[in-house]
Design an enzyme around this catalytic site. Structure first.
Site, PDB file in Angstrom:
ATOM      1  N   GLU A  55      -2.298  -1.524  15.501  1.00  0.00           N
ATOM      2  CA  GLU A  55      -1.402  -0.661  14.728  1.00  0.00           C
ATOM      3  C   GLU A  55      -1.044  -1.325  13.399  1.00  0.00           C
ATOM      4  O   GLU A  55      -1.034  -0.681  12.340  1.00  0.00           O
ATOM      5  CB  GLU A  55      -0.136  -0.393  15.549  1.00  0.00           C
ATOM      6  CG  GLU A  55       0.870   0.508  14.871  1.00  0.00           C
ATOM      7  CD  GLU A  55       2.146   0.684  15.685  1.00  0.00           C
ATOM      8  OE1 GLU A  55       3.152   1.113  15.093  1.00  0.00           O
ATOM      9  OE2 GLU A  55       2.137   0.371  16.894  1.00  0.00           O
ATOM     10  N   GLU A 111      11.235   2.464  23.082  1.00  0.00           N
ATOM     11  CA  GLU A 111      11.191   1.840  21.758  1.00  0.00           C
ATOM     12  C   GLU A 111      12.084   2.601  20.780  1.00  0.00           C
ATOM     13  O   GLU A 111      12.797   1.992  19.978  1.00  0.00           O
ATOM     14  CB  GLU A 111       9.759   1.789  21.234  1.00  0.00           C
ATOM     15  CG  GLU A 111       9.647   1.087  19.884  1.00  0.00           C
ATOM     16  CD  GLU A 111       8.218   0.933  19.407  1.00  0.00           C
ATOM     17  OE1 GLU A 111       8.005   0.998  18.174  1.00  0.00           O
ATOM     18  OE2 GLU A 111       7.319   0.741  20.246  1.00  0.00           O
ATOM     19  N   LYS A 150      -4.292   6.992  14.646  1.00  0.00           N
ATOM     20  CA  LYS A 150      -2.905   6.674  14.970  1.00  0.00           C
ATOM     21  C   LYS A 150      -2.010   7.750  14.384  1.00  0.00           C
ATOM     22  O   LYS A 150      -2.308   8.311  13.319  1.00  0.00           O
ATOM     23  CB  LYS A 150      -2.514   5.314  14.374  1.00  0.00           C
ATOM     24  CG  LYS A 150      -1.027   4.988  14.483  1.00  0.00           C
ATOM     25  CD  LYS A 150      -0.641   3.819  13.579  1.00  0.00           C
ATOM     26  CE  LYS A 150       0.882   3.671  13.528  1.00  0.00           C
ATOM     27  NZ  LYS A 150       1.322   2.590  12.639  1.00  0.00           N
ATOM     28  N   GLU A 205      12.198  -1.830   6.123  1.00  0.00           N
ATOM     29  CA  GLU A 205      10.855  -1.642   5.566  1.00  0.00           C
ATOM     30  C   GLU A 205      10.844  -1.319   4.087  1.00  0.00           C
ATOM     31  O   GLU A 205      11.212  -0.220   3.662  1.00  0.00           O
ATOM     32  CB  GLU A 205      10.124  -0.533   6.333  1.00  0.00           C
ATOM     33  CG  GLU A 205       8.677  -0.399   5.932  1.00  0.00           C
ATOM     34  CD  GLU A 205       7.808   0.168   7.035  1.00  0.00           C
ATOM     35  OE1 GLU A 205       6.646   0.455   6.787  1.00  0.00           O
ATOM     36  OE2 GLU A 205       8.308   0.329   8.158  1.00  0.00           O
TER      37      GLU A 205
END
Length: 473
Positions: A318, A453, A225, A274
């Site tokens: 993910e 996104e 990824k 986050e």
């Protein structure tokens, strides 16, 4: 606003000067006082006259802890192009925090602390946009307001040098005290009128090509990824109002960390959902926030999208990559590690995410900055495997991230503190702003969908800046 008995201040200064002269090195005097309620954003605005370019603002989700700092009483920075930069800052802070005088044994987020952050990848090389930002930079404020729930505190810090006079030191504290009384509370953040603004996408075609190249590498098993980010530039006809921007972020993104870090004429500002890591005593908390989908226009649509995300294989893969990496990193530094088996949904105004908290209990030899060194960048911001993902970003991402997606936050003299990942953010300089957004690329990624996104992730900053946007050809 702050009252300190003269003999207490004098005795602290005298003890600090005696130690500074004995050691032949500077030491810190830090005094804390509980105060009446005072709006942190007004305090931040109050410092513009005397401390412009040397201020920070930090608010944890739901405003439980808010810090506003004025003045660079102590600056620690590094240009090391590797993980040595974390140890360089930690060692510098250790040398100072050993010698602190005053009533600095305060509650969470008071007393002498450092606020700052690190760039995403110091090996990417410097860009003009980020030229004034080091690979790591922190400062201890001369004066700081702390709001913990319903309790307010004022901290005044002073670095005391050998052979400095007691009077010089005392003047510093009295000057800080008078400035708070004199200036009072400003009417900051009362709303900003719409301003004409031109929006320029930076290398969007190159970014789409990078997504395509990344998916090919993932299909070829070269990498699991990678996270790719892109940039947009905004040009306003008027100066950007930092206070209205922060106020809008505070109101519209109350489930996020709100931050602003001034460096000369530039201010790195954002609202990130986050957390990287929080440390209180021996307890540490990190969170995995990877995999996202938009919010629905109705409660029914929102729930449908939530269930779609909870059952989406691409996003679950993910997310699991991030959870696994954070758990493994904590196991190296903690005695015990705990996390739920399945993610839940974390909602912000514009986006909903897959969310998993991870808790641990630190080994005595570990530290907060050691944790950050170990974590950064998580797969949610870099990819997996970590080194291969960072190298791919360095090679194919058509921009320089600077401090975007880097760790930003604070650490106190007892090794407590909190850091977030600086996403949903922008770099403001006068009438100009550079905004950044990224997304995780896996084998099933579609470039057009990933582009959409990033559009969603740009909305919080675009909204807070309050511009009337026109696409620039």
């Amino acid at each position: 606003m702050i009252t300190t008995r003269q003999h207490t201040l004098s005795s602290n200064i005298e003890a600090a000067l005696a130690e500074a002269n004995r050691l032949k090195r500077p030491v810190i005097v830090s005094l804390i006082k509980k105060i009446a309620p005072y709006d942190p954003l007004s305090f931040f605005a109050m410092g513009e006259k005397n401390y412009a370019g040397e201020r920070f603002y930090w608010s944890s989700p739901d405003g439980l802890t808010t810090l506003a700092g004025l003045g660079n009483e102590l600056v620690l920075q590094t240009d090391y192009p590797s993980k040595e930069r974390f140890r360089h800052i930690e060692n510098g802070w250790k040398r100072f925090k050993k010698y602190v005088y005053g009533n600095h044994q305060g509650s969470n987020g008071t007393g002498p602390l450092l606020f700052g952050g690190f760039s995403f990848d110091p090996e990417k090389g410097q860009s003009e946009t980020w030229s004034s930002f080091s690979s790591g930079s922190f400062f201890m404020p001369s004066m700081m307001l702390t709001k913990n729930k319903y309790e307010y505190s004022l901290t005044i810090n002073k670095v005391v040098y050998p052979h400095e006079s007691p009077r010089q030191c005392a003047v510093h504290f009295h000057k800080m005290e008078r400035s708070v009384h004199r200036d009072g509370q400003h009417g900051a953040g009362k709303g900003q009128k719409q301003s004409e603004c031109f929006l320029l996408e930076v290398a969007s075609a190159e970014w789409l090509d990078a997504v395509k190249a990344a998916t090919v590498s993932i299909k070829n098993k070269e990498i699991d990824k990678v996270v790719l980010a892109r940039e947009v530039q905004l040009s306003f006809k008027e100066e950007i109002d930092l206070y209205s921007t922060l106020d809008s972020l505070q109101k519209e993104q109350d489930s996020c960390y709100i931050f602003a870090f001034e460096n000369g004429s530039k201010c790195f500002i954002g609202a990130t959902p986050e957390r990287l890591v929080k440390k209180e005593g021996g307890t540490v908390l990190s969170t995995c926030l990877a995999g996202s989908i938009r919010r629905g226009l109705t409660p029914s649509e929102d729930l449908d999208l939530q269930n779609e995300l909870l059952n989406d294989e691409k996003n679950l893969i993910e997310h699991e990559i991030v959870v696994r990496m954070i758990r493994n990193s904590l196991k190296d530094l903690c005695e015990r590690v705990y996390s739920p088996e399945k993610p839940v949904i974390f909602k912000t105004k514009n986006i909903q995410h897959l969310y998993t908290p991870v808790r641990g209990y630190m080994k005595k030899e570990s530290s907060l900055l050691h944790l950050i060194e170990k974590f950064h960048p998580t797969p949610a911001l870099g990819g997996s495997p970590q080194q291969a993902a960072v190298e791919m970003i360095r090679d194919i991402e058509p921009m320089n991230r600077g401090w975007y997606a880097g760790p930003i936050g604070w650490i106190d003299s007892h090794d407590n503190g909190e850091f977030a990942v600086a996403i949903r953010s922008g770099l403001v300089d006068g009438k100009e702003a550079h905004l950044f957004a990224g997304c995780g690329i896996v084998e099933e990624s579609d470039p057009a969908a990933e582009y959409q996104e990033t559009q969603i992730k740009l909305k919080p900053m675009l909204s807070a800046l309050g511009g009337n946007y026109h696409e620039q050809q």
